[in-house]
Design an enzyme around this catalytic site. Sequence first.
Site, PDB file in Angstrom:
ATOM      1  N   ASN A 113     -12.653   2.429  -6.921  1.00  0.00           N
ATOM      2  CA  ASN A 113     -11.273   2.882  -6.824  1.00  0.00           C
ATOM      3  C   ASN A 113     -10.974   3.446  -5.447  1.00  0.00           C
ATOM      4  O   ASN A 113     -11.830   4.036  -4.798  1.00  0.00           O
ATOM      5  CB  ASN A 113     -10.987   3.945  -7.889  1.00  0.00           C
ATOM      6  CG  ASN A 113     -11.056   3.349  -9.281  1.00  0.00           C
ATOM      7  OD1 ASN A 113     -11.091   2.142  -9.418  1.00  0.00           O
ATOM      8  ND2 ASN A 113     -11.104   4.197 -10.280  1.00  0.00           N
ATOM      9  N   ASP A 168      -8.189   5.454  -5.173  1.00  0.00           N
ATOM     10  CA  ASP A 168      -7.484   6.727  -5.375  1.00  0.00           C
ATOM     11  C   ASP A 168      -8.457   7.886  -5.182  1.00  0.00           C
ATOM     12  O   ASP A 168      -9.666   7.684  -4.997  1.00  0.00           O
ATOM     13  CB  ASP A 168      -6.823   6.764  -6.776  1.00  0.00           C
ATOM     14  CG  ASP A 168      -7.859   6.751  -7.910  1.00  0.00           C
ATOM     15  OD1 ASP A 168      -8.778   7.588  -7.891  1.00  0.00           O
ATOM     16  OD2 ASP A 168      -7.739   5.893  -8.824  1.00  0.00           O
ATOM     17  N   TYR A 223       0.821  -1.219   0.000  1.00  0.00           N
ATOM     18  CA  TYR A 223       0.000   0.000   0.000  1.00  0.00           C
ATOM     19  C   TYR A 223       0.851   1.264   0.000  1.00  0.00           C
ATOM     20  O   TYR A 223       0.427   2.303  -0.521  1.00  0.00           O
ATOM     21  CB  TYR A 223      -1.016  -0.036   1.148  1.00  0.00           C
ATOM     22  CG  TYR A 223      -2.140  -0.973   0.782  1.00  0.00           C
ATOM     23  CD1 TYR A 223      -3.105  -0.586  -0.135  1.00  0.00           C
ATOM     24  CD2 TYR A 223      -2.171  -2.275   1.275  1.00  0.00           C
ATOM     25  CE1 TYR A 223      -4.096  -1.467  -0.541  1.00  0.00           C
ATOM     26  CE2 TYR A 223      -3.159  -3.163   0.874  1.00  0.00           C
ATOM     27  CZ  TYR A 223      -4.118  -2.745  -0.031  1.00  0.00           C
ATOM     28  OH  TYR A 223      -5.089  -3.606  -0.450  1.00  0.00           O
ATOM     29  N   HIS A 245     -14.786   0.562  -1.765  1.00  0.00           N
ATOM     30  CA  HIS A 245     -13.640  -0.263  -1.369  1.00  0.00           C
ATOM     31  C   HIS A 245     -12.627   0.501  -0.531  1.00  0.00           C
ATOM     32  O   HIS A 245     -11.489   0.049  -0.385  1.00  0.00           O
ATOM     33  CB  HIS A 245     -12.955  -0.854  -2.611  1.00  0.00           C
ATOM     34  CG  HIS A 245     -13.785  -1.904  -3.292  1.00  0.00           C
ATOM     35  ND1 HIS A 245     -13.560  -2.333  -4.573  1.00  0.00           N
ATOM     36  CD2 HIS A 245     -14.861  -2.604  -2.852  1.00  0.00           C
ATOM     37  CE1 HIS A 245     -14.452  -3.261  -4.904  1.00  0.00           C
ATOM     38  NE2 HIS A 245     -15.263  -3.438  -3.869  1.00  0.00           N
TER      39      HIS A 245
END
Length: 303
Positions: free
Chosen positions: A162, A164, A126, A179
């Site tokens: 996503n 981001d 991550y 998510h």
Amino acid sequence: MAGGAVALENPSPARLLRVQTQLRVGFRSRLPAPRNESQESSTHEDCGASSQTYIIPGAANTVHFRAVLNISPKDRVFVLTGAGISAESGIPTFRGAGGLWRDYRFEEVASPHAWQRDPRLVWEFYSMRRRVASDAKPNPGHIALAELERALRERLFLCTQNVDNLHEQAGSSRVVHMHGELFKSRCDTCRRPPFDDAGAYEPPSEIPRCACGGRIRPHICWFGEVPYHVDEIFRALDACTLFLAVGTSGVVEPASSFVGHVQGRARTIYVGPEEPANGSAFTECYVGKAGEVLPGFFRCESS
Ligand code: NAD
Ligand code: ZN
């Protein structure tokens, strides 16, 4: 001419053809009726969007048509985005060419079991993804969806798989991250809410700790965990009249079932360079890159 979408309007599932982004394709499907206003560009006030005209050489006759999605004042739009919408911003997808799973096995870095077994490897993964995403900028696909939010306001529900923050960077203000979010962390032990965190915790760094003594983990829904905001998402699915999925391979549940949930009641539209695994559930498929198809795609009719 720039590459763009090839629209297969209302194909029966069996006729959902795989065609290329480049328009040099032999076209063997029912085409939208040719329109006279070829080579034009227009701007629609509601969405501030200009629509492009696409030309398909190689067909029996050259055909001009616009890749445009009409949205009526009564429509409620549910948009589901996947990793594909961020691909043109330089963030790798999971599957497909250059996909992340070629380098990492998800069960070793993105599951509760992985966290128990090797939290350092999880944070290495991550931290790498935070580094990649922190350099990324939104592309015209994200920007088109932010413009759509400004036009439709509460009639748009933007749900992303996503992690981001490119939708937010583009100006979308109500993004539902089912998510989780890459730039947030949370405690694996106490109920402290998730908090902003752009830190990189790569070996030899220690695993960050909470004041309660628990370990700080990425605020990500891992494989085997329950996605976030599911009740809110299904309420929005129940209310929508138009469902648009962009850049998602259609294999990750529950998102891949959303289209089936609304099928027969809402228009179902897919945008991406290849047919998704659940492609037969869509009534319209626009084959092309999100950053090329979405700008100018939305035409919001005023009441
Ligand atoms: P996926 O990796 O399974 O599939 C990506 C899809 O995007 C493919 O169908 C591919 O054809 C399509 N695609 C590739 N380039 C595109 C483009 N330019 N425009 C439009 N589509 C394009 O992605 P998914 O279905 O979202 O997979 C699920 C998981 O991947 C999710 O859990 C998500 O959290 C995770 N993920 C997120 C990111 C991110 O946050 N940017 C990146 C990688 C993976
Ligand atoms: Zn804690």
